[in-house]
Design an enzyme around this catalytic site. Sequence first.
Site, PDB file in Angstrom:
ATOM      1  N   HIS A   1       0.852  -1.185   0.000  1.00  0.00           N
ATOM      2  CA  HIS A   1       0.000   0.000   0.000  1.00  0.00           C
ATOM      3  C   HIS A   1       0.891   1.239   0.000  1.00  0.00           C
ATOM      4  O   HIS A   1       2.038   1.199   0.470  1.00  0.00           O
ATOM      5  CB  HIS A   1      -0.883   0.031   1.248  1.00  0.00           C
TER       6      HIS A   1
ATOM      7  N   GLU B   1       1.021   3.890   1.834  1.00  0.00           N
ATOM      8  CA  GLU B   1       1.528   4.286   3.143  1.00  0.00           C
ATOM      9  C   GLU B   1       2.708   3.419   3.573  1.00  0.00           C
ATOM     10  O   GLU B   1       3.714   3.915   4.095  1.00  0.00           O
ATOM     11  CB  GLU B   1       0.434   4.202   4.212  1.00  0.00           C
TER      12      GLU B   1
ATOM     13  N   CYS C   1      -6.269   2.150   5.830  1.00  0.00           N
ATOM     14  CA  CYS C   1      -6.868   0.910   6.307  1.00  0.00           C
ATOM     15  C   CYS C   1      -6.229   0.552   7.657  1.00  0.00           C
ATOM     16  O   CYS C   1      -5.295   1.211   8.114  1.00  0.00           O
ATOM     17  CB  CYS C   1      -6.653  -0.205   5.286  1.00  0.00           C
TER      18      CYS C   1
ATOM     19  N   CYS D   1      -2.378  -0.084   7.465  1.00  0.00           N
ATOM     20  CA  CYS D   1      -1.587   1.131   7.278  1.00  0.00           C
ATOM     21  C   CYS D   1      -1.636   2.028   8.513  1.00  0.00           C
ATOM     22  O   CYS D   1      -0.620   2.614   8.894  1.00  0.00           O
ATOM     23  CB  CYS D   1      -2.055   1.879   6.032  1.00  0.00           C
TER      24      CYS D   1
END
Length: 155
Positions: A57, A59, A87, A90
Amino acid sequence: MMIKYNDKWMQVAINEAKLASNFSEVPVGAALIDIKSDKLISKSGNNIIRKSHPLAHAEIEVINKAVRRLKRKNLSDTAVYVTLEPCAMCAAAISEARIAKIYFGAYDIKKGSIENGIRIFSQNSYFRPEIYGGILETDCSKILKDFFHKLRNHQ
């Protein structure tokens, strides 16, 4: 209350989201900034498809780049700008890295975990950064809506 943030850093994250979209990635982008110098440390979009890795992801990518570059795990003097509400994975990574501030654009009703879902920072066991949502929300939401609209129409 006046929120202190810099549109240019969210724009960097938006540009990363658009680049990710070019590779059929869900268009989420992030930028990690040194709070004291107001300088970019790292930037990335989602890389899940390109790396064939479910943890890639945006992040996580900016955190990984930053700890390698800075050669330290504590990022307490940084702020992350991300185009979509993080999410749970993260948000937990942001907490573990001790990132001081989160600025996010679009709210994520389905998988977000800061203002939606499990609200990870309401747990006392997590380090809680300052959180600011809805930064350039219209722009951030439009990138995602356009991506999924195009995806639905090409299937």
